[in-house]
Design an enzyme around this catalytic site. Structure first.
Site, PDB file in Angstrom:
ATOM      1  N   LEU A 145       0.832  -1.216   0.000  1.00 22.09           N
ATOM      2  CA  LEU A 145       0.000   0.000   0.000  1.00 22.09           C
ATOM      3  C   LEU A 145       0.858   1.255   0.000  1.00 22.09           C
ATOM      4  O   LEU A 145       0.457   2.288  -0.507  1.00 22.09           O
ATOM      5  CB  LEU A 145      -0.885   0.030   1.247  1.00 22.09           C
ATOM      6  N   GLY A 146       2.012   1.162   0.602  1.00 25.87           N
ATOM      7  CA  GLY A 146       2.886   2.334   0.657  1.00 25.87           C
ATOM      8  C   GLY A 146       4.147   2.018   1.435  1.00 25.87           C
ATOM      9  O   GLY A 146       4.254   0.973   2.064  1.00 25.87           O
ATOM     10  N   GLY A 158       7.210   3.732   4.064  1.00 25.81           N
ATOM     11  CA  GLY A 158       7.633   4.834   4.916  1.00 25.81           C
ATOM     12  C   GLY A 158       9.045   4.558   5.380  1.00 25.81           C
ATOM     13  O   GLY A 158       9.664   3.578   4.946  1.00 25.81           O
ATOM     14  N   THR A 185       7.436  -1.092   5.245  1.00 29.95           N
ATOM     15  CA  THR A 185       6.486  -1.131   4.133  1.00 29.95           C
ATOM     16  C   THR A 185       5.108  -1.520   4.665  1.00 29.95           C
ATOM     17  O   THR A 185       4.998  -2.391   5.527  1.00 29.95           O
ATOM     18  CB  THR A 185       6.942  -2.210   3.124  1.00 29.95           C
ATOM     19  N   ASP A 217       5.242  12.156  16.274  1.00 32.38           N
ATOM     20  CA  ASP A 217       5.533  12.338  14.847  1.00 32.38           C
ATOM     21  C   ASP A 217       4.257  12.702  14.093  1.00 32.38           C
ATOM     22  O   ASP A 217       3.935  12.126  13.061  1.00 32.38           O
ATOM     23  CB  ASP A 217       6.158  11.055  14.285  1.00 32.38           C
TER      24      ASP A 217
HETATM   25  N1  LIG Z   1      -3.686   1.458   8.294  1.00 31.05           N
HETATM   26  C1  LIG Z   1      -3.497   1.772   7.004  1.00 31.05           C
HETATM   27  N2  LIG Z   1      -4.466   1.541   6.091  1.00 31.05           N
HETATM   28  C2  LIG Z   1      -4.267   1.854   4.794  1.00 31.05           C
HETATM   29  N3  LIG Z   1      -3.146   2.395   4.293  1.00 31.05           N
HETATM   30  C3  LIG Z   1      -2.143   2.647   5.144  1.00 31.05           C
HETATM   31  C4  LIG Z   1      -2.263   2.347   6.538  1.00 31.05           C
HETATM   32  N4  LIG Z   1      -1.108   2.727   7.142  1.00 31.05           N
HETATM   33  C5  LIG Z   1      -0.323   3.227   6.181  1.00 31.05           C
HETATM   34  N5  LIG Z   1      -0.925   3.177   4.974  1.00 31.05           N
HETATM   35  C6  LIG Z   1      -0.365   3.617   3.686  1.00 31.05           C
HETATM   36  O1  LIG Z   1       1.005   3.291   3.646  1.00 31.05           O
HETATM   37  C7  LIG Z   1       1.793   4.471   3.411  1.00 31.05           C
HETATM   38  C8  LIG Z   1       3.103   4.350   4.177  1.00 31.05           C
HETATM   39  O2  LIG Z   1       2.820   4.449   5.553  1.00 31.05           O
HETATM   40  P1  LIG Z   1       3.950   4.570   6.635  1.00 31.05           P
HETATM   41  O3  LIG Z   1       3.267   4.780   7.945  1.00 31.05           O
HETATM   42  O4  LIG Z   1       4.878   3.423   6.547  1.00 31.05           O
HETATM   43  O5  LIG Z   1       4.807   5.784   6.150  1.00 31.05           O
HETATM   44  P2  LIG Z   1       4.663   7.356   6.306  1.00 31.05           P
HETATM   45  O6  LIG Z   1       3.885   7.672   7.541  1.00 31.05           O
HETATM   46  O7  LIG Z   1       4.190   7.902   5.021  1.00 31.05           O
HETATM   47  O8  LIG Z   1       6.134   7.822   6.514  1.00 31.05           O
HETATM   48  P3  LIG Z   1       7.075   7.611   7.770  1.00 31.05           P
HETATM   49  O9  LIG Z   1       6.874   6.253   8.320  1.00 31.05           O
HETATM   50  O10 LIG Z   1       8.393   7.781   7.147  1.00 31.05           O
HETATM   51  O11 LIG Z   1       6.720   8.651   8.740  1.00 31.05           O
HETATM   52  C9  LIG Z   1       0.906   5.625   3.862  1.00 31.05           C
HETATM   53  O12 LIG Z   1       1.193   6.765   3.162  1.00 31.05           O
HETATM   54  C10 LIG Z   1      -0.484   5.116   3.548  1.00 31.05           C
HETATM   55  O13 LIG Z   1      -0.798   5.446   2.223  1.00 31.05           O
END
Ligand SMILES: Nc1ncnc2c1ncn2[C@@H]1O[C@H](COP(=O)(O)OP(=O)(O)OP(=O)(O)O)[C@@H](O)[C@H]1O
Length: 418
Positions: free
Chosen positions: A15-16, A18, A22, A130
């Site tokens: 889905l994404g 960070g 992942t 954060d």
């Molecule tokens: N519970 C969830 N349901 C649906 N999509 C999600 C969920 N959590 C995260 N995502 C998707 O995954 C992507 C990456 O999330 P993640 O929390 O790993 O990174 P981030 O918050 O964008 O960055 P970082 O972790 O560097 O602060 C998000 O942008 C979102 O689109």
């Protein structure tokens, strides 16, 4: 390609990504879930795994309509994963990238939702640490709220804290995303609930303006602005709303509102904001920030280009020169806390100054005198730049910080009450 995570979950599709890992769309015994698989280097860190397990109760206990619940934690071989509620929608950063600025009613409704989520977390003794648009998810399947806004849910609770182990970051290091860091964190104090309020007020400003109040340029300069600069007024913003932002961006944590109070004060303002279009704010004057920043100083590693007008990716510039982001959304970075004398006499006058639409651009004939005046200020900013580069240099050399103090014995914080 499907992969098993522990004995109960299957991950189907990314889905994404960070900085911590992942996020996968997965399936569990009770239906679809989101699975955040932490990076291998984090998963192989025994201390972190221990901490991860220790934090179970706090993470699993947070149930609120404006919080993405963590349903399970999986430690399985090399896999370390958080199983979360699946939110069908997008994150607030993506929405902001698309719309650039939100109408005040929608912005306030979203931020009030997040404040309610934070209030529940703070009451449970959890500080997020954060808060930023990337960590706010918008549920696009539920009913619409004020101004056509989608319900907002705060995610990534406790992740910053988990990563912030004593070994990785001590009390003398900063972890977080520079644009949203409260001044007391920059000054090395342990983060309490009020740091989340500061970050959330920054998000509200950003939703209204299209840029953060203290962002832009070298991360060292951003940190210093949090400590030394005052927030510049947003043209056209209703006074009551502005006062709320100013109060929550107060340098002194005790002056900020608590999350529940912020939520209710924001909701009270919703009726008066109905139908109001997005603020007509021009891009900030980037001259000050680029000059103060050294305009591409060799010490500043700009892995990702910083586009003009405050549209750069948050946190895309590593705080540690030479460090490579883990992904193009890298945001968790650490650096040494600047000493008081290094913060003093900082980059005054380099905070972004929003202009009402149509106001003369700096450098235009009408504005020449003002520009000349600003150049004097920028002389001081150039001095500050040297300090900013110095900050980067410490960060590069302070990897282990042998003499670092761990003031609270945990390397991180934090009691609930501000
Ligand atoms: N519970 C969830 N349901 C649906 N999509 C999600 C969920 N959590 C995260 N995502 C998707 O995954 C992507 C990456 O999330 P993640 O929390 O790993 O990174 P981030 O918050 O964008 O960055 P970082 O972790 O560097 O602060 C998000 O942008 C979102 O689109």
């Amino acid at each position: 390609m499907a992969r098993k995570i522990g004995s109960r979950y299957t991950a189907h599709q990314i889905l994404g990504r960070g900085s911590a890992g992942t996020v996968w769309l997965g399936e569990g015994p009770d239906g679809p879930v989101a699975v955040k698989l932490l990076r291998e280097d984090l998963a192989s860190d025994e201390e972190l795994v221990g901490r991860f397990v220790q934090e179970r109760t706090a993470l699993l206990g947070l149930e609120h309509p404006n919080v993405v619940s963590v349903r399970d934690l999986v430690v399985d071989g090399n896999d370390l994963a958080l199983v979360m509620d699946l939110v069908r929608g997008t994150d607030l950063r993506t929405r902001l990238d698309r719309d650039r600025r939100l109408a005040p009613e929608a912005a306030v409704a979203i931020v009030a939702d997040v404040a309610e989520g934070l209030a529940a977390a703070h009451a449970a003794g959890v500080v997020h640490r954060d808060v930023k648009p990337e960590n706010v998810l918008l549920d696009m399947q539920g009913p619409l709220g004020p101004g056509g806004s989608h319900r907002a849910l705060l995610t990534d609770f406790g992740v910053a804290k988990l990563i912030d182990t004593p070994k990785r970051t001590r009390a003398t290091k900063i972890i977080g995303t520079p644009d949203y860091l409260a001044p007391e964190i920059v000054e090395g104090l342990p983060p309490r609930a009020s740091v989340d309020i500061y970050a959330l007020a920054t998000v509200l400003y950003e939703l209204l303006a299209g840029f953060t109040p203290f962002g832009g340029g070298h991360p060292g300069a951003v940190l210093r602005r949090h400590v030394t600069e005052s927030v510049a007024p947003l043209p056209g913003i209703p006074d009551e709303l502005w006062q709320l932002i100013v109060q929550c961006l107060a340098k002194g944590p005790a002056s900020r509102l608590r999350a529940s109070e912020l939520a209710s004060r924001l909701r009270e303002q919703l009726p008066s904001l109905a139908g109001m279009p997005p603020l007509d704010v021009d891009e900030p004057d980037t001259e000050a920030e680029s000059e103060a920043d050294g305009g591409g100083e060799p010490g500043a590693d700009r892995t990702a280009p910083v586009s003009g007008g405050g549209r750069e990716r948050r946190g895309s510039v590593p705080l540690v020169p030479g460090a490579r982001p883990d992904s193009n959304r890298d945001t968790h970075t650490s650096m040494r806390v600047p000493a008081a004398d290094e913060l003093a006499g900082g980059a005054h006058g380099t905070a972004r100054v929003p202009r009402a639409a149509g106001a003369p651009r700096p450098g235009s004939a009408r504005n020449r005198t003002a520009t000349r005046r600003r150049r004097v200020t920028l002389g001081a900013a150039a001095v500050a730049l040297a300090a900013a580069v110095g900050i980067g240099a410490w960060a590069a050399t302070s990897g282990d910080d042998a003499g670092a103090k761990d003031t609270d014995g945990t390397g991180n914080s934090a009691p609930a009450a501000p």
